[in-house]
Design an enzyme around this catalytic site. Sequence first.
Site, PDB file in Angstrom:
ATOM      1  N   LYS A 276      46.855  13.069  42.709  1.00 25.21           N
ATOM      2  CA  LYS A 276      47.340  14.427  42.473  1.00 25.21           C
ATOM      3  C   LYS A 276      46.481  15.373  43.303  1.00 25.21           C
ATOM      4  O   LYS A 276      45.356  15.679  42.949  1.00 25.21           O
ATOM      5  CB  LYS A 276      47.264  14.758  40.976  1.00 25.21           C
ATOM      6  CG  LYS A 276      48.047  15.992  40.567  1.00 25.21           C
ATOM      7  CD  LYS A 276      47.173  17.206  40.636  1.00 25.21           C
ATOM      8  CE  LYS A 276      47.923  18.433  40.134  1.00 25.21           C
ATOM      9  NZ  LYS A 276      47.105  19.660  40.288  1.00 25.21           N
TER      10      LYS A 276
ATOM     11  N   CYS B  21      25.224  52.453  39.720  1.00 24.33           N
ATOM     12  CA  CYS B  21      25.233  53.914  39.832  1.00 24.33           C
ATOM     13  C   CYS B  21      24.521  54.626  38.693  1.00 24.33           C
ATOM     14  O   CYS B  21      24.370  55.851  38.722  1.00 24.33           O
ATOM     15  CB  CYS B  21      26.681  54.413  39.924  1.00 24.33           C
ATOM     16  SG  CYS B  21      27.624  54.184  38.392  1.00 24.33           S
TER      17      CYS B  21
ATOM     18  N   CYS C  65      31.424  54.687  41.913  1.00 26.09           N
ATOM     19  CA  CYS C  65      30.342  53.717  41.729  1.00 26.09           C
ATOM     20  C   CYS C  65      30.290  52.770  42.930  1.00 26.09           C
ATOM     21  O   CYS C  65      31.246  52.071  43.211  1.00 26.09           O
ATOM     22  CB  CYS C  65      30.561  52.907  40.446  1.00 26.09           C
ATOM     23  SG  CYS C  65      29.377  51.565  40.208  1.00 26.09           S
TER      24      CYS C  65
END
Length: 390
Positions: free
Chosen positions: A135, A364, A383
């Site tokens: 698979k 920030c 920010c």
Amino acid sequence: MSSNPYKKTPFPDFQDIEKISGKSAQKEIEQLRDAIEYHDHRYYIDNNPVISDKKYDELFKRLQELEEHFPRFDSELSPTRKTGAPPVDHLEKIKHASPMLSLSSSTEEKDVSDFINNIYKDAGKEKVEFVLEPKFDGLSVEIAYEKEAFANPRNAAAGIVRQLDSKKVAGTGLDIYFFEIIAGDDGNFKSHWDMLQQFPEWGLKTCELNRKAGSFNDIKKYHQEIAGKLEDLEFEIDGVVIKLDDRDLREDMGTRQNNPRWAYVWKFEPKKEITRVRDIIIQVGRTGILTPVVLLEPVDVGGVTISRATLHNADMVKEKDVRKGDKVKVIRAGDVIPEIAERIKTKGEKREKPFKMPGNCPSCGTELVREGAYVLCPAGLSCPLFFQVL
């Protein structure tokens, strides 16, 4: 932030379906559908899943069971009726010659045994044959040939990558393996195995690990054999595909909403290795969500060097209680996403203080807010986004 309990781990325990009320079943079905859509978006669109493939499979299987047991809550909009990911913008939509179905899967031997027993029951025969295929951990593509000579499959495969500029795909080493004719064979092949043998004659590549099997024990031996070869393969696989060989019987058995009844995936357990935590830092994402990220002593997990793993959210930090200096077990969820499976306890060890999410954004300085399991910076675009070690 939604209070849906299936959008994060650990999940609540599932109730016995035979004992659950219709009202409770309806609520759980709605929550599961919502959660699966959420996890699909995180996986396919954001490329940032928050649960492992195994946990996702648990949710999907539970939803299928509930829908089968409570058909009055059936819906065409259910994730169990859908296949694949939403298309990106600007790509033209097409209609496939035949539905591109997914496959039911599990890592559990009992689930695979139940699938085999159901095949015998539905086929009405004591003995049937199966075809076993690795698979692949990759993408599926439908190639349609019309009149002219066969096109180069590798060039066609480039179209499956979600890039509008093909130059970005060129030279990436893509390959393709063919495993099925989904439309247009006009009944020429009665056996899937015979079809696979024909592909190379047409110049279509097949996997050399494909094999036939006549019993569950044969399948189990193949699963163990392939699992033992994972480190030596030139491609990533995450399980074994089991297919009924008789194509007429396949037609009789049919499909569910989005997967065939005659095929199943027996997945491998995620690869695990042990290493130590060097530090825990905070990542500020584009949406303002702060994500704890564990910095690790580099360790090889399934051929990939892992040096960092996400803890996703504050609840997971508390749940796993991972601290600087801890010895941890690392897995690649779905053989792709690095994840801390657990902390390895050592007798008499002296541990660092528990990790805590900061009160202010490390990027920030804005005071953070808590929404459910997540901590966010409300400053938005103002920010600056970067990593900072706490």
